[in-house]
Scaffold this motif. Structure first.
Motif, PDB file in Angstrom:
ATOM      1  N   SER A  31      53.992  24.837  40.050  1.00 40.33           N
ATOM      2  CA  SER A  31      54.981  25.804  40.522  1.00 40.33           C
ATOM      3  C   SER A  31      54.834  27.107  39.751  1.00 40.33           C
ATOM      4  N   ALA A  32      55.252  28.195  40.367  1.00 39.32           N
ATOM      5  CA  ALA A  32      55.198  29.492  39.701  1.00 39.32           C
ATOM      6  C   ALA A  32      56.121  29.508  38.488  1.00 39.32           C
ATOM      7  N   SER A  33      55.643  30.064  37.399  1.00 35.96           N
ATOM      8  CA  SER A  33      56.466  30.167  36.198  1.00 35.96           C
ATOM      9  C   SER A  33      57.513  31.262  36.387  1.00 35.96           C
ATOM     10  N   PRO A  34      58.727  31.046  35.890  1.00 39.02           N
ATOM     11  CA  PRO A  34      59.801  32.013  36.118  1.00 39.02           C
ATOM     12  C   PRO A  34      59.636  33.278  35.286  1.00 39.02           C
ATOM     13  N   LEU A  35      59.989  34.398  35.881  1.00 38.35           N
ATOM     14  CA  LEU A  35      60.022  35.680  35.182  1.00 38.35           C
ATOM     15  C   LEU A  35      61.425  36.273  35.150  1.00 38.35           C
ATOM     16  N   GLY A  36      62.408  35.510  35.640  1.00 36.02           N
ATOM     17  CA  GLY A  36      63.775  36.004  35.652  1.00 36.02           C
ATOM     18  C   GLY A  36      64.020  36.977  36.783  1.00 36.02           C
ATOM     19  N   ASP A  37      65.267  37.284  36.995  1.00 40.51           N
ATOM     20  CA  ASP A  37      65.674  38.218  38.045  1.00 40.51           C
ATOM     21  C   ASP A  37      65.929  39.597  37.450  1.00 40.51           C
ATOM     22  N   VAL A  38      65.594  40.599  38.237  1.00 39.73           N
ATOM     23  CA  VAL A  38      65.813  41.982  37.804  1.00 39.73           C
ATOM     24  C   VAL A  38      67.265  42.367  38.081  1.00 39.73           C
ATOM     25  N   SER A  39      67.910  42.985  37.100  1.00 41.63           N
ATOM     26  CA  SER A  39      69.282  43.443  37.317  1.00 41.63           C
ATOM     27  C   SER A  39      69.286  44.901  37.768  1.00 41.63           C
ATOM     28  N   ALA A  40      70.246  45.241  38.611  1.00 43.73           N
ATOM     29  CA  ALA A  40      70.370  46.616  39.086  1.00 43.73           C
ATOM     30  C   ALA A  40      70.631  47.571  37.923  1.00 43.73           C
ATOM     31  N   GLU A  65      51.716  33.085  40.785  1.00 44.82           N
ATOM     32  CA  GLU A  65      52.327  32.947  42.108  1.00 44.82           C
ATOM     33  C   GLU A  65      51.311  32.962  43.239  1.00 44.82           C
ATOM     34  N   GLN A  66      50.223  33.710  43.058  1.00 48.20           N
ATOM     35  CA  GLN A  66      49.260  33.914  44.127  1.00 48.20           C
ATOM     36  C   GLN A  66      47.848  33.625  43.622  1.00 48.20           C
ATOM     37  N   ASP A  67      46.978  33.179  44.524  1.00 48.14           N
ATOM     38  CA  ASP A  67      45.560  33.184  44.212  1.00 48.14           C
ATOM     39  C   ASP A  67      45.126  34.629  43.977  1.00 48.14           C
ATOM     40  N   ALA A  68      44.141  34.807  43.145  1.00 42.70           N
ATOM     41  CA  ALA A  68      43.480  36.105  42.991  1.00 42.70           C
ATOM     42  C   ALA A  68      42.134  36.022  43.703  1.00 42.70           C
ATOM     43  N   TYR A  69      41.368  37.101  43.675  1.00 44.88           N
ATOM     44  CA  TYR A  69      40.002  37.043  44.172  1.00 44.88           C
ATOM     45  C   TYR A  69      39.139  38.058  43.454  1.00 44.88           C
ATOM     46  N   LEU A  70      37.831  37.809  43.498  1.00 43.07           N
ATOM     47  CA  LEU A  70      36.838  38.680  42.884  1.00 43.07           C
ATOM     48  C   LEU A  70      35.836  39.115  43.950  1.00 43.07           C
ATOM     49  N   THR A  71      35.475  40.386  43.958  1.00 38.73           N
ATOM     50  CA  THR A  71      34.382  40.818  44.809  1.00 38.73           C
ATOM     51  C   THR A  71      33.072  40.245  44.262  1.00 38.73           C
ATOM     52  N   VAL A  72      32.124  39.975  45.159  1.00 37.25           N
ATOM     53  CA  VAL A  72      30.851  39.370  44.748  1.00 37.25           C
ATOM     54  C   VAL A  72      29.679  40.169  45.298  1.00 37.25           C
ATOM     55  N   ASP A  73      28.538  40.066  44.594  1.00 32.04           N
ATOM     56  CA  ASP A  73      27.335  40.766  45.022  1.00 32.04           C
ATOM     57  C   ASP A  73      26.590  39.931  46.076  1.00 32.04           C
ATOM     58  N   PRO A  74      25.434  40.384  46.572  1.00 36.27           N
ATOM     59  CA  PRO A  74      24.753  39.664  47.649  1.00 36.27           C
ATOM     60  C   PRO A  74      24.271  38.262  47.293  1.00 36.27           C
ATOM     61  N   ILE A  75      24.192  37.907  45.996  1.00 38.19           N
ATOM     62  CA  ILE A  75      23.834  36.543  45.635  1.00 38.19           C
ATOM     63  C   ILE A  75      25.044  35.778  45.088  1.00 38.19           C
ATOM     64  N   GLY A  76      26.239  36.292  45.359  1.00 36.39           N
ATOM     65  CA  GLY A  76      27.458  35.585  45.017  1.00 36.39           C
ATOM     66  C   GLY A  76      27.950  35.747  43.597  1.00 36.39           C
ATOM     67  N   VAL A  77      27.401  36.712  42.852  1.00 37.93           N
ATOM     68  CA  VAL A  77      27.831  36.939  41.468  1.00 37.93           C
ATOM     69  C   VAL A  77      29.086  37.803  41.465  1.00 37.93           C
ATOM     70  N   PRO A  78      30.180  37.316  40.884  1.00 40.52           N
ATOM     71  CA  PRO A  78      31.399  38.132  40.822  1.00 40.52           C
ATOM     72  C   PRO A  78      31.197  39.389  39.979  1.00 40.52           C
ATOM     73  N   MET A  79      31.888  40.452  40.356  1.00 40.83           N
ATOM     74  CA  MET A  79      31.821  41.704  39.608  1.00 40.83           C
ATOM     75  C   MET A  79      32.750  41.607  38.401  1.00 40.83           C
ATOM     76  N   GLY A  80      32.191  41.226  37.265  1.00 37.86           N
ATOM     77  CA  GLY A  80      32.991  41.074  36.056  1.00 37.86           C
ATOM     78  C   GLY A  80      33.475  42.386  35.484  1.00 37.86           C
ATOM     79  N   GLY A  81      32.812  43.485  35.853  1.00 39.54           N
ATOM     80  CA  GLY A  81      33.196  44.780  35.314  1.00 39.54           C
ATOM     81  C   GLY A  81      34.361  45.432  36.010  1.00 39.54           C
TER      82      GLY A  81
END
Length: 423
Positions: A72-81, A282-298
């Motif tokens: 489950s997503a870890s709580p961050l509390g509610d924002v007060s007005a 809360e959400q999956d992230a993603y990484l862009t990848v090059d033509p051989i599937g290497v994620p852009m670490g930079g």
């Protein structure tokens, strides 16, 4: 105000006038031709198209998922007005001597979203334009801070030795600028390599690197490097290692190659196993990848704003996440101590006096003890331990360089830290 802002002698529609919803980018069934944003047109990172693109990059380039796990997503509390109103009304003076209010200043740095945590609880949260809480946004070079934190952890665990020369891990690099460079010099961006990263220069090497990685269109007849790894093997020496800080994204790409070679784990899997699934993101992230599937670490990570803030909170807590040590405390302390400001000063960042750079974090040495992940076009992860504060911000500024937004951003964050420190 006429609805425009000027940077380097060029006027741009301001944060309100360039709202991608109002401009209609990619709206309609189908969108009108003039409102289409395509990879092949090579305008997706131009302004104002960028204000839509940074929240939609997986629709433009290949990506790999970073799984959040089953927890489950870890709580961050509610924002007060009341908290939000106080921060909106916070007064500060920018570096040009002009009085500002925090909430209004967000539009002048083209903010797409911002979350502020104090002692782990949300006290401020805003979204604009194409961004929403569930939508991943480009982190750009904040990716470096994630990757180097993992690398420093591997060093701490003994899987890597940062005193070793690069060819110990990558024999392919023996005939390059990295033949006699150590992993630590790579991690601290103290490499003498012929490579330019001036985003305003269309002939800068950063664009060759991007084309090799498939992140910018290749011209007809292109015969250059076909992947990040091929591009890295073309890099030649310029200057001497360990003498000065020199910010070059290719160093991160090389570091990530070493990590993959030694561990056998792709960057996306390491991020998922060590951070995303452990932090209760809360959400999956993603990484862009090059033509051989290497994620852009930079610079290829895309994450939701709250999940970016969770990583900042982990670093503020010296790697502890509710009793589990996800990052060794000494790794975080080493980052927060920084490196030699004299080496940093040689790079000429006039807006960052007193800073240093360690394991791909920008270390302020200021009264808040702040260290930062920074990315082009206004991305920021600001960790201020002495104020017990974390600020995560996504933006789509028309100018890539942080020098365009730092005159507002840095005084605003310092004022915010002082406000929260007093509570």
């Amino acid at each position: 105000m006429d609805g425009t802002l000027e940077f380097d002698g060029v006027r741009y529609p301001d944060g309100r006038a360039s709202d991608p919803r109002a401009l209609g980018w990619m709206q309609g069934t189908p969108p009108a031709e003039a409102l289409c944003i395509r990879f092949a047109d090579d305008r997706f990172l131009s302004f104002p198209q960028i204000r839509w693109s940074l929240s939609h990059m997986r629709e433009l380039v290949p990506t790999v998922n970073v799984w959040r796990g089953e927890a489950s997503a870890s709580p961050l509390g509610d924002v007060s007005a009341a908290d939000e109103a106080a921060i909106d009304d916070l007064a500060f003076t920018d570096m040009h001597g002009r009085p500002r209010r925090f909430g209004e200043s967000l539009f002048d740095v083209y903010t797409d979203g911002i979350v502020v945590l104090h002692r782990g609880r949300r006290v401020y949260e805003r979204y604009f334009g194409a961004l929403a809480p569930q939508v991943p946004h480009s982190c750009f070079s904040i990716t470096k801070s994630y990757a180097a934190t993992l690398c420093a952890t591997l060093v701490h665990e003994g899987a890597l030795d940062d005193r070793r020369a690069v060819p110990h891990y990558l024999p392919e690099m023996r005939a390059t600028a990295y033949a006699d460079a150590t992993l630590r010099q790579v991690m601290d961006m103290q490499i003498g390599v012929s490579y330019s990263e001036l985003y305003a220069d269309p002939k800068a090497h950063i664009w060759d690197y991007s084309r090799a990685g498939g992140l910018r269109p290749r011209p007809a007849g292109y015969s250059g490097p076909a992947s990040f790894y091929e591009y890295l093997q073309t890099l030649q020496p310029e200057g001497t290692h360990a003498q000065a800080f020199a910010y070059k994204t290719v160093n991160t790409e090389l570091m990530c190659w070493i990590m993959k070679r030694v561990t056998g784990r792709p960057l996306a899997d390491m991020l998922s196993e060590r951070l995303w699934s452990q932090l209760g993101c809360e959400q999956d992230a993603y990484l862009t990848v090059d033509p051989i599937g290497v994620p852009m670490g930079g610079g290829g990570l895309h994450a939701s704003l709250r999940d970016l803030a969770r990583f900042g909170e982990l670093m503020r807590r010296e790697g502890d996440w509710h009793g589990r040590q996800l990052v060794p405390a000494e790794v975080v302390r080493d980052i927060a101590r920084g490196d030699d400001p004299a080496k940093f000063a040689k790079a000429g960042y006039t807006l960052l006096p007193g800073y240093s750079y360690r394991s791909m974090w920008w270390v302020s040495h200021n009264e808040l003890g702040a260290f930062e992940g920074r990315g082009i076009h206004g991305q920021r992860l600001y960790v201020a331990p002495k104020a017990e504060m974390v600020v995560a911000r996504f933006a789509s500024h028309p100018v890539a360089s942080s020098a365009a937004n730092d005159p507002l951003t840095l005084p605003a964050l310092l004022a915010l830290g002082r406000l929260l420190q007093s509570r």
